[in-house]
Design an enzyme around this catalytic site. Structure first.
Site, PDB file in Angstrom:
ATOM      1  N   SER A  17      -8.308   5.938  -2.506  1.00 19.75           N
ATOM      2  CA  SER A  17      -8.173   6.900  -1.402  1.00 19.75           C
ATOM      3  C   SER A  17      -6.730   7.316  -1.154  1.00 19.75           C
ATOM      4  CB  SER A  17      -8.765   6.305  -0.117  1.00 19.75           C
ATOM      5  OG  SER A  17      -8.085   5.113   0.263  1.00 19.75           O
ATOM      6  N   LYS A  42     -10.861  -0.160  -1.229  1.00 20.35           N
ATOM      7  CA  LYS A  42     -10.958  -1.596  -1.010  1.00 20.35           C
ATOM      8  C   LYS A  42     -10.490  -2.046   0.367  1.00 20.35           C
ATOM      9  CE  LYS A  42      -7.779  -4.028  -3.335  1.00 20.35           C
ATOM     10  NZ  LYS A  42      -6.924  -4.440  -4.479  1.00 20.35           N
ATOM     11  N   TYR A  52       2.825   4.695   1.541  1.00 17.02           N
ATOM     12  CA  TYR A  52       4.150   4.077   1.642  1.00 17.02           C
ATOM     13  C   TYR A  52       5.239   4.861   0.910  1.00 17.02           C
ATOM     14  CZ  TYR A  52       1.485   0.219   3.517  1.00 17.02           C
ATOM     15  OH  TYR A  52       0.647  -0.541   4.309  1.00 17.02           O
ATOM     16  N   GLU A 122      17.431  13.290  -4.920  1.00 16.55           N
ATOM     17  CA  GLU A 122      17.365  11.877  -5.273  1.00 16.55           C
ATOM     18  C   GLU A 122      17.924  11.671  -6.674  1.00 16.55           C
ATOM     19  OE1 GLU A 122      13.329  10.621  -4.683  1.00 16.55           O
ATOM     20  OE2 GLU A 122      13.320  11.161  -2.573  1.00 16.55           O
ATOM     21  N   HIS A 250      12.465  -0.228  -8.271  1.00 16.91           N
ATOM     22  CA  HIS A 250      13.275   0.567  -7.343  1.00 16.91           C
ATOM     23  C   HIS A 250      14.549  -0.208  -7.047  1.00 16.91           C
ATOM     24  CE1 HIS A 250      14.535   3.007  -3.989  1.00 16.91           C
ATOM     25  NE2 HIS A 250      13.542   3.842  -4.240  1.00 16.91           N
ATOM     26  N   ARG A 297      16.651   5.632 -11.882  1.00 16.55           N
ATOM     27  CA  ARG A 297      16.351   4.330 -11.282  1.00 16.55           C
ATOM     28  C   ARG A 297      16.526   3.153 -12.242  1.00 16.55           C
ATOM     29  NH1 ARG A 297      10.948   5.987  -7.786  1.00 16.55           N
ATOM     30  NH2 ARG A 297      12.068   6.993  -6.064  1.00 16.55           N
ATOM     31  N   HIS A 358       8.219  -1.293  -8.371  1.00 18.34           N
ATOM     32  CA  HIS A 358       7.900  -0.100  -7.585  1.00 18.34           C
ATOM     33  C   HIS A 358       6.812   0.774  -8.199  1.00 18.34           C
ATOM     34  CE1 HIS A 358       8.653   2.971  -4.603  1.00 18.34           C
ATOM     35  NE2 HIS A 358       8.962   3.870  -5.529  1.00 18.34           N
ATOM     36  N   ARG A 393      10.005   7.084 -14.582  1.00 14.89           N
ATOM     37  CA  ARG A 393       9.620   8.194 -13.721  1.00 14.89           C
ATOM     38  C   ARG A 393      10.808   8.762 -12.958  1.00 14.89           C
ATOM     39  NH1 ARG A 393       8.302   8.553  -8.291  1.00 14.89           N
ATOM     40  NH2 ARG A 393       8.215   6.285  -8.020  1.00 14.89           N
ATOM     41  N   LEU A 399       3.851  11.713  -6.578  1.00 18.51           N
ATOM     42  CA  LEU A 399       2.868  12.386  -5.734  1.00 18.51           C
ATOM     43  C   LEU A 399       2.490  13.735  -6.345  1.00 18.51           C
ATOM     44  CD1 LEU A 399       4.227  11.663  -2.123  1.00 18.51           C
ATOM     45  CD2 LEU A 399       2.391  10.500  -3.355  1.00 18.51           C
TER      46      LEU A 399
END
Length: 529
Positions: A17, A42, A52, A122, A250, A297, A358, A393, A399
């Site tokens: 979800s 779950k 988050y 970033e 991260h 990163r 991360h 990544r 996202l």
């Protein structure tokens, strides 16, 4: 634990979800109003890695200074030569349309004093292109999507329902694998935790959107639900899996012993101008990369790890003290509040930080249409390996990837839906021969053991000897867990442990095969590019 002997039929079964699962369900339910869409998750509705995510969503918005070519190049550079360039072009090019849909669904992104979107920057990005909602972008995306999903009557949203295994020919035993070797997915066995029943869901199409596996490490920014369930059940169903060795750590999780999961200090803070200092207070990133704090990163995380090993100290510092504090508090209110709760005044105190697990860049293989190697099984989000991220990544691309691949899954399935048939002759869950007196302490101990093994041997820096030790210890844990699983009453804890061990094993095996250091993989015994 009793099996529910009733077969539950649903046109679309969505497992997870977060942003991917909710986007797919929303689009599908809106188009096919007579179809039944079932989401199983779950935990509570909003509990996912998406919730988050702090930084935001990358897209080429201001084309006066930015371009698709620049975003593509930044992604390829971060991926260290392992990205699928055609996939990168597709995702970056599709980003503006997918972002506009989020906005149309009610997602609110921050604006500047001119009324334009306030674009953040970033590590690894050459331009300001991150749309965000202060420092809780993921929570805002979840809020907007849940509002849309819960307003639709043809979506059945089941919380505290844990997907145990996918149903394929292997489970049915009545079906023969096709001559071309392809197997099909017919649904999933799902544990209804509150009613202590295993339900049998059959579906025309199944979509895995279950997130990552950060809980395989001791220190992680991932919520406790991130136990690699989707990768585990896909692997057992014989789906193709790849590039599991690429774990993104991260660089800047808040150092606060005892807090779990670790609180994330967004990369956007460094994009805002914060700088890293070692335990003695000295800047150090200039020694590792010319981009310094804005390097990708993997580079920043290894730099911090090296500084920690040299000093023997438990953390380094992030220095925000020379920044515009009024704007800082406006952009990062939750980070400011969290630090204040620990008596850290960001206006004058350095923030103690450490790297934390991360994101996993590998996972279930999918093509551009979000199709897995198993028929009627699609996947999107962190559970997948799409080719977008390569070895590492780029910040705020995750996202976006979830949005694009949920959309692509929706488009492809839409073409097939009218001719799709509901599976038949599916057996219900078999729960014979289990014992009821399973000791919970065994599960807790083994879960901690997995974390210790992976952190010590298959973390930011690895070696052949460390990987061999991890492999040996994980094999013992696997045998112990198999005995428990085969003869004990099912629980979410037991199933999660099963998937943690599976994904830990996969990370170790893929690490064992890699011979060149790149992206998020670094071994003392491998050559570097």
């Amino acid at each position: 634990m009793l099996p529910d002997k009733k077969i539950i039929s649903t046109d679309f079964l969505v497992i997870g979800s977060g942003i991917s699962g909710l986007t797919f369900a929303l689009k599908t339910a809106t188009k096919f109003k007579d179809a039944k869409i079932t989401i199983v998750t779950k935990d509570e509705q909003s509990e996912s890695n998406t919730k988050y995510a702090q930084g935001g969503i990358a897209t080429v918005y201001n084309r006066t200074v930015d371009s698709f070519e620049q975003h593509i190049n930044d992604t390829l550079v971060a991926g260290d030569g392992l990205c699928d360039e055609e996939v990168v072009k597709m995702v970056v090019g599709d980003a503006p349309d997918r972002l506009q849909e989020l906005i149309d669904w009610g997602t609110q992104f921050d604006e500047n004093e001119n009324g334009d979107y306030d674009l953040g920057r970033e590590g690894g990005h050459s331009q300001n292109r991150i749309l965000h909602h202060t420092d809780i972008t993921g929570a805002e995306v979840e809020r907007a999507l849940l509002a849309q999903v819960n307003a639709l009557k043809n979506i059945d949203f089941l919380t505290h329902h844990y997907a145990i295994d996918l149903i394929t020919e292997h489970q049915t035993k009545k079906r023969k694998t096709k001559r071309n070797g392809k197997i099909s997915c017919y649904g999933a066995y799902v544990l209804d935790e509150k009613n202590a029943k295993v339900k049998t869901f059959v579906s025309k199409f199944t979509v895995l959107a279950s997130g990552g596996n950060g809980q395989v490490y001791e220190t992680t920014t991932n919520p406790v639900v991130a136990t690699g369930d989707g990768i585990g059940i896909a692997y057992r169903a014989k789906a193709e899996i790849s590039e599991m060795e690429f774990i993104q750590f991260h660089p800047t999780a808040l150092y606060n012993p005892g807090e779990y999961p670790a609180f994330l200090i967004s990369e956007a803070v460094r994009g805002f101008g914060a700088r890293l200092r070692n335990y003695n207070g000295d800047f150090f990133m200039h020694k590792y990369d010319e981009r310094q704090e804005l390097a990708s990163r993997d580079i920043v995380a290894r730099a911090i790890d090296n500084e920690l090993k040299k000093s023997g100290k438990p953390h380094v510092y992030l220095d925000c003290t020379n920044l515009d504090m009024d704007k800082f508090k406006e952009h990062f209110p939750n980070i400011t509040e969290k630090c204040a709760s620990l008596n850290i005044d960001v206006t004058k105190d350095y923030i103690p930080v450490v790297p934390a697990s991360h994101y996993i860049c590998g996972g279930v293989n999918v093509n551009k249409k979000a199709k897995t190697s198993i028929k009627k099984l699609y996947a999107c989000g962190e559970v997948t390996r799409t080719g977008l991220h390569g070895g590492n990544r780029l910040a705020s691309n995750s996202l976006l990837e979830g949005l694009v691949y949920a959309h692509n899954a929706f488009l492809n399935i839409s073409k097939k839906y009218d001719n799709a048939k509901m599976p038949t002759d599916i057996p219900v869950w078999n729960d014979n021969g289990v014992i009821k007196n399973m000791e919970k302490i065994l599960i807790a101990h083994d879960r901690n053991e997995v974390k210790t093994i992976m952190t010590n041997y298959v973390g930011i820096v690895r070696s052949n000897e460390r990987i061999k030790r991890a492999e040996k210890k994980l094999r013992v844990l696997y045998e112990d867990n198999k005995r428990l699983y085969d003869h004990s009453e099912l629980s979410v804890d037991l199933c999660e442990l099963r998937n943690l061990i599976t994904t830990a094993y996969l990370i170790t095996q893929f690490s064992k095969k890699r011979t060149v250091n790149c992206g998020g993989f670094y071994s003392l015994d491998c050559i570097s590019k």
